[in-house]
Scaffold this active site. Structure first.
Site, mmCIF file in Angstrom:
data_model
loop_
_atom_site.group_PDB
_atom_site.id
_atom_site.type_symbol
_atom_site.label_atom_id
_atom_site.label_comp_id
_atom_site.label_asym_id
_atom_site.label_seq_id
_atom_site.Cartn_x
_atom_site.Cartn_y
_atom_site.Cartn_z
ATOM 1 N N SER A 52 39.903 44.115 33.108
ATOM 2 C CA SER A 52 41.159 44.805 32.776
ATOM 3 C C SER A 52 41.295 45.045 31.276
ATOM 4 C CB SER A 52 42.354 43.997 33.289
ATOM 5 O OG SER A 52 42.320 43.893 34.700
ATOM 6 N N ASN A 53 40.810 44.107 30.465
ATOM 7 C CA ASN A 53 40.913 44.272 29.021
ATOM 8 C C ASN A 53 39.981 45.355 28.483
ATOM 9 O OD1 ASN A 53 42.728 42.067 27.669
ATOM 10 N ND2 ASN A 53 41.703 41.068 29.377
ATOM 11 N N LYS A 83 37.927 35.668 40.747
ATOM 12 C CA LYS A 83 38.679 35.527 39.507
ATOM 13 C C LYS A 83 40.146 35.622 39.906
ATOM 14 C CE LYS A 83 40.114 37.579 35.190
ATOM 15 N NZ LYS A 83 40.301 38.832 34.432
ATOM 16 N N SER A 140 43.864 35.554 38.867
ATOM 17 C CA SER A 140 44.710 35.725 37.689
ATOM 18 C C SER A 140 46.189 35.504 37.957
ATOM 19 C CB SER A 140 44.501 37.132 37.098
ATOM 20 O OG SER A 140 43.179 37.292 36.647
ATOM 21 N N GLY A 200 41.811 33.211 35.767
ATOM 22 C CA GLY A 200 41.882 34.519 35.127
ATOM 23 C C GLY A 200 42.621 34.514 33.815
#
Length: 338
Positions: free
Chosen positions: A86-87, A207, A209, A233
């Site tokens: 996402s980053n 993962k 989050s 996450g």
């Protein structure tokens, strides 16, 4: 933290009462195709930074800066690197850019680095996700991280998600990691679906989050007979995740405070809980600042301060304002990291 572990054990028992002995494989009864040959085991035990994508001021990808950042991260004792999490602003990138970034990581990492490359291959359709997973594997990814499809939210029930991940895992030439990030997708992958998918030979972990420690504990408990790894996450709940059976973390904070996040992992494995708890507390403020607080623009700003290249975001995401930059700077100074 012993009282936390005891409380979690009680909560897990409440969540999972009688379900282990009653559960049969693939209880959702979703038809499965002929799976690909199970891929080699990929160990997720450690710290992974989800690398931001560096842009020029015209918003084109700056591969030279990306390579320099990778050279820096290679010196940190990370287990591996995540490209197009996402980053990485992957939702704003073309297919070609996403593949080229994976190639860039593969070409930039020394073959003897020992670092694993995890690539985010999630797309909205199952067909596109399978194609992307195949391309990322060919580009050099050791495993793919597949986010929950979310645009048609009302239709993304358990059956649809189970079918989606099963089809991707059946066809992916590298191991698949489930990726649940309700803060962005507003879809929280259910415990039932996770536990059933954990039995797939080509799905190696998740993962998670969402940050629900009770849910993470239930995952660990219900998948204990499977070769399935739970990865936090976020650095904000990394230590509790490790204490309850998780193995690692994919954390935005690791991009800028990699050694500290790796130290937390090391302390936890060594059983030095007093030092680990102290460090976990210290990381909470900076972690919140580069995630929920100021997000990717904040993370990129801190990268610039730390001698890495953060650079601008891609529109419509906006760079940090001067006022927010001042507040962000104070958070890292107060924590002793600037």
């Amino acid at each position: 933290m012993a009282h936390i572990a005891k409380g979690l054990t009680t909560r897990i028992c409440q969540l999972t009462s009688l379900r282990v002995c009653q559960r049969c494989p693939l209880s959702l009864s979703v038809p499965r195709g002929t799976p690909v040959t199970p891929s080699k085991k990929v160990d997720l035990g450690g710290v992974f930074p989800p690398m931001p994508t560096p842009f020029n001021h015209d918003e084109s990808v700056n591969y030279d800066k990306f390579t320099r950042n990778i050279e820096h991260w290679n010196k940190v004792p990370f287990k591996g690197l995540v490209v197009q999490g996402s980053n990485g602003e992957y939702v704003y990138l073309s297919t070609e850019e996403r593949i080229d970034l994976v190639k860039c990581v593969r070409d930039s990492l020394p073959r003897d680095s020992g670092k694993i490359i995890l690539a985010g291959s999630g797309c909205e359709s199952t067909r596109a996700t399978i194609e992307m997973s195949e391309k990322m594997a060919k580009a050099g990814a050791d495993a793919v991280m597949v986010v929950t499809p979310s645009y048609y939210k009302p239709g993304m029930k358990d059956r649809a998600l189970h079918s989606h991940f099963t089809a991707v895992a059946d066809n992916s030439p590298v191991p698949v990691i489930l990726y649940s990030v309700p803060a962005f997708t507003v879809i929280d992958l259910s415990l039932d679906v996770i536990v059933d998918l954990a039995q797939h030979p080509n799905i190696i972990g998740i993962k998670e989050s969402g940050g629900d420690i009770s849910k993470i504990g239930a995952m660990v408990h219900l998948t204990r007979s499977c070769d399935f790894q739970i990865v936090a996450g976020s650095a904000s709940f990394f230590l509790p995740c490790l204490q309850i059976g998780g193995v690692g973390v994919v954390a935005a904070l690791a991009n800028v405070l990699g050694p500290a996040v790796c130290d937390l992992h090391k302390l936890a494995l060594a059983g030095d809980m007093e030092a680990a708890v102290s460090l976990q507390w210290k990381l909470i403020g900076p972690n919140a600042a580069v995630t929920k607080g100021y997000g990717i623009p904040g993370l990129k700003q801190v990268m610039d301060w730390m001698g890495l290249y953060g650079g601008p975001t891609r529109s419509p995401l906006q760079s940090l304002s001067e006022q927010d930059a001042v507040k962000l700077h104070k958070i890292f100074v107060d924590a002793g990291y600037l």
